[in-house]
Motif scaffolding. Sequence first.
Motif, short mmCIF file in Angstrom:
data_model
loop_
_atom_site.label_atom_id
_atom_site.label_comp_id
_atom_site.label_asym_id
_atom_site.label_seq_id
_atom_site.Cartn_x
_atom_site.Cartn_y
_atom_site.Cartn_z
N ASP A 199 12.61 31.33 32.84
CA ASP A 199 11.70 31.76 31.79
C ASP A 199 10.53 32.50 32.44
OD1 ASP A 199 9.84 32.01 29.75
OD2 ASP A 199 10.28 30.03 28.88
N SER A 200 10.59 33.82 32.50
CA SER A 200 9.56 34.58 33.19
C SER A 200 8.22 34.51 32.47
CB SER A 200 10.00 36.04 33.37
OG SER A 200 10.31 36.63 32.13
N ASP A 201 8.23 34.41 31.15
CA ASP A 201 6.96 34.28 30.42
C ASP A 201 6.27 32.97 30.77
OD1 ASP A 201 7.27 36.71 29.15
OD2 ASP A 201 8.23 35.84 27.38
N ARG A 202 7.06 31.91 30.84
CA ARG A 202 6.49 30.60 31.22
C ARG A 202 6.03 30.62 32.67
NH1 ARG A 202 10.13 25.22 31.49
NH2 ARG A 202 8.71 23.96 32.77
N VAL A 203 6.79 31.30 33.53
CA VAL A 203 6.37 31.45 34.93
C VAL A 203 4.98 32.08 34.99
CG1 VAL A 203 6.77 32.78 37.05
CG2 VAL A 203 8.65 31.52 36.01
N ASN A 204 4.78 33.15 34.21
CA ASN A 204 3.49 33.84 34.21
C ASN A 204 2.36 32.91 33.76
OD1 ASN A 204 4.87 36.13 34.98
ND2 ASN A 204 4.78 37.11 32.97
N LEU A 205 2.62 32.11 32.74
CA LEU A 205 1.61 31.18 32.24
C LEU A 205 1.28 30.11 33.28
CD1 LEU A 205 2.83 30.70 28.54
CD2 LEU A 205 0.73 31.84 29.30
N GLU A 206 2.32 29.55 33.91
CA GLU A 206 2.09 28.50 34.90
C GLU A 206 1.39 29.05 36.14
OE1 GLU A 206 2.35 25.58 34.10
OE2 GLU A 206 3.97 25.30 32.66
N LEU A 207 1.75 30.27 36.54
CA LEU A 207 1.07 30.88 37.68
C LEU A 207 -0.40 31.15 37.36
CD1 LEU A 207 3.74 33.39 39.05
CD2 LEU A 207 2.66 31.53 40.34
N GLU A 208 -0.67 31.64 36.16
CA GLU A 208 -2.06 31.90 35.79
C GLU A 208 -2.86 30.60 35.79
OE1 GLU A 208 -5.55 33.40 35.20
OE2 GLU A 208 -3.80 34.60 35.71
N ALA A 209 -2.24 29.51 35.34
CA ALA A 209 -2.90 28.20 35.38
C ALA A 209 -3.20 27.80 36.82
CB ALA A 209 -2.03 27.15 34.69
N LEU A 210 -2.26 28.07 37.73
CA LEU A 210 -2.45 27.76 39.14
C LEU A 210 -3.59 28.59 39.73
CD1 LEU A 210 -1.56 26.41 41.81
CD2 LEU A 210 0.12 28.25 42.08
N TYR A 211 -3.59 29.88 39.44
CA TYR A 211 -4.65 30.75 39.97
C TYR A 211 -6.02 30.33 39.44
CZ TYR A 211 -0.60 33.74 40.99
OH TYR A 211 0.60 34.22 41.43
N SER A 212 -6.08 30.03 38.15
CA SER A 212 -7.36 29.65 37.54
C SER A 212 -7.88 28.34 38.12
CB SER A 212 -7.21 29.51 36.02
OG SER A 212 -6.88 30.76 35.44
N LEU A 213 -6.96 27.38 38.31
CA LEU A 213 -7.33 26.10 38.90
C LEU A 213 -7.87 26.29 40.32
CD1 LEU A 213 -5.14 22.90 38.75
CD2 LEU A 213 -6.04 23.67 40.93
N THR A 214 -7.16 27.09 41.10
CA THR A 214 -7.55 27.33 42.49
C THR A 214 -8.86 28.10 42.55
OG1 THR A 214 -5.20 27.44 43.10
CG2 THR A 214 -6.79 28.25 44.72
N GLU A 215 -9.01 29.09 41.69
CA GLU A 215 -10.23 29.89 41.65
C GLU A 215 -11.44 29.01 41.35
OE1 GLU A 215 -10.69 34.37 40.12
OE2 GLU A 215 -10.34 32.91 38.51
N LYS A 216 -11.29 28.14 40.38
CA LYS A 216 -12.39 27.23 40.02
C LYS A 216 -12.74 26.32 41.19
CE LYS A 216 -13.70 23.72 36.67
NZ LYS A 216 -13.24 22.47 36.16
N TYR A 217 -11.71 25.82 41.86
CA TYR A 217 -11.91 24.93 43.01
C TYR A 217 -12.66 25.66 44.13
CZ TYR A 217 -10.63 21.81 46.90
OH TYR A 217 -10.66 20.96 47.99
N LEU A 218 -12.29 26.89 44.39
CA LEU A 218 -12.95 27.69 45.43
C LEU A 218 -14.39 27.99 45.07
CD1 LEU A 218 -10.03 30.19 46.12
CD2 LEU A 218 -10.97 28.60 47.80
N LEU A 219 -14.63 28.36 43.84
CA LEU A 219 -16.00 28.68 43.41
C LEU A 219 -16.90 27.46 43.47
CD1 LEU A 219 -15.18 31.06 40.42
CD2 LEU A 219 -16.20 31.71 42.63
#
Length: 223
Positions: A199-219
Amino acid sequence: MVQSTSILTAQDKDLEGLASTAYQKIKDQIVSLEIPPGSLLSENSLGAALGFSRTPIREALRRLQREYLVSILPRRGIVVTEVDLKTQLQLIEFRRGAETRLIGRGAKRATADQRALFVELADDMEAVALKGDLARYVELDTEFDRQIDLAADNRFLTDAMQPVHALVRRFWHMQLGKPGLTPALQQHISVVRAAAASDSDRVNLELEALYSLTEKYLLEQLS
């Protein structure tokens, strides 16, 4: 004349193979922090430790420099780069493009056998994450990346992501024992399960969640 050219080609191939092996060994030690950031390296000491001559070691170090894992500095020598939080933020920008495209494409094109393997990998990653076994988690993640690369069949995306994987994994090795690691590992497992569902759409959503989580952690760490 033809014979000597063919001998030279064989020698070049042997050297390339030795350099690739040396590169992988040194890279693994840097990513796992066995060789920590800021370490000074020398061709002679690496060659003696790994059993290689200076020529393949030199070529391996050049490749590692291109991948931002070492810096070769005039009059100072070879230094393992520091883990930089701003660099990790820049990598997230890049991953939002290249990695999202790569994993989405791989998920859509994966065979039934590959999708079944993704399920196994996700289950195993979950088990070792609970045990805090980051080294084994990285091995499983590396296999997932390999299978995604095969399924996506786009060498330009694969080549673009190769140095990124190493820099990101080294960062997470630095987070061992810190609160941000476990949520990131679990979110990445969600990405693997989305790929298993093709499910490429779900992949995109899960990846965006990962990036957002990591970005918040870094900031949070930068503030």
